[in-house]
Structures are given as C-alpha cells and as structure tokens.
Design an enzyme around this catalytic site. Structure first.
Site: not given
Ligand code: DLZ
Length: 171
Positions: A31, A66-67, A89-90, A95, A97, A136
């Site tokens: 992601w 998440f993984e 990077c999230v 939402t 999430h 960053r």
């Molecule tokens: C679903 C999701 C969302 C909305 N945003 C991100 C993000 O900004 N960065 C990231 O690394 N992953 C994101 N994901 C995916 C989740 O990490 C995960 O892969 C899914 O929820 C499946 O488990």
C-alpha cells in the site's frame, strides 16, 4: 524523534556500529507503494553503507501494513535474522481504518520484539497527508527508512554487547 525542523536522516549522538556480520530481514507493505519502496530503498542503502552485505539482507513484500506483523513473524520463525525492519505507510483517511491498522501493527510489532527476542523495527509512517509521507520518504525530512535501518543496527549491537563468546558479560 520526529521534528518539523530537521532532516530526520541526520543522526545525532552515538556512533553507528558496523553491520558487517549482521543479518537483516525487511518486510514492506505494498500500500502506498511509491512511499514504501522509497523507504525500503533508504533502509537497504543505509544497511549497506554501514557494512551489511546484500546476501545478508532478505526482503519480502506484504499487501498492506496490517500484514506486516505476520510477515515479520514468518521471517523470525523461518529464517535466521538478527533484526527485522517493518516498513509501511498508513495515511489518515475519513474512516477509522487508520486507527485500527496503526494500533494493530504497533501492538503486533511490539509483541514480536518480546516473543522472538530480536529487534523488530517499526518503520511505519502514519502521516495525515500524502505530502507529509513524501517529505519523510526521501523528501525534506529525510528518509525514515534510513532511521529504521540505523535503529536495527544499534539494537543488534546492543544485544551483542551483553554477550561475549556466547557467555553473558559480567560486571
Ligand atoms: C485497507 C487499507 C487502507 C484503507 N489504507 C491503508 C494504508 O493507508 N496503508 C496500508 O499500508 N494499508 C492500508 N490498507 C490495507 C490494510 O493494511 C490491509 O492490507 C487490509 O485491511 C487487508 O487486511
């Protein structure tokens, strides 16, 4: 550690040990690929700069942040590494999430440090905007991947400092 004013890749305080005989795993989330691949490249370049060799760095991808925990757990369990660097990077969205993913990965990575007794480094950006992430990941605030690599090297060295010739160091 974070600062608006300085380049985060300019380290202060403390010599960086040689990573010549250290083995590293890197797990990177797909992601926000442009950001995470820049962080990953920064981490690899920093490990190499400090003496690590390409053969001693193993790199794998997971779908999202998440993984990262499970990807790092596979590495800790199935291959012989001294430290693992988790890169993701999230980006804050509309939402919840963001909160769920950040909380889960922070807790997951913390638990792995304790479970496997090796450094598992939290190289996950949690910016409000994509621009902050770019800043960053090789932009005006440096590259957080460099920082994660230096942390990994320092923590492996710290662990080794408590043992010499396989025995605990006395006082
Ligand atoms: C679903 C999701 C969302 C909305 N945003 C991100 C993000 O900004 N960065 C990231 O690394 N992953 C994101 N994901 C995916 C989740 O990490 C995960 O892969 C899914 O929820 C499946 O488990």
């Amino acid at each position: 550690m974070a600062s608006e004013l300085k380049n985060l890749s300019e380290f202060e305080g403390g010599k960086i040990p040689s990573a010549a005989d250290m083995k590293f795993g890197i797990v990177t989330a797909e992601w926000n690929h442009e950001i995470t691949s820049a962080l990953q490249q920064g981490a690899i370049a920093t490990l190499l700069k400090h003496g690590a060799t390409e053969e001693r760095i193993i790199s794998k991808w997971v779908p999202g942040s998440f993984e990262l925990t499970l990807g790092a757990q596979y590495m800790a369990e199935l291959i012989n590494v001294d430290a693992i660097i988790c890169i993701g990077c999230v980006i804050q969205g509309d939402t919840k999430h963001f909160d769920f993913i950040c909380d889960a990965v922070a807790k997951g990575i913390t638990d792995l440090n304790i479970k496997y007794n090796i450094p598992v480094i939290f190289g996950v950006l949690t910016p409000n905007t994509y621009e902050q992430a770019q800043d960053r990941a090789g932009g005006k605030h440096g590259n957080k991947g460099d920082e994660a690599a230096v942390t990994a090297i320092k923590m492996v060295d710290l662990k080794r400092s408590f043992k010499r010739d396989g025995k605990k160091v006395g006082f």
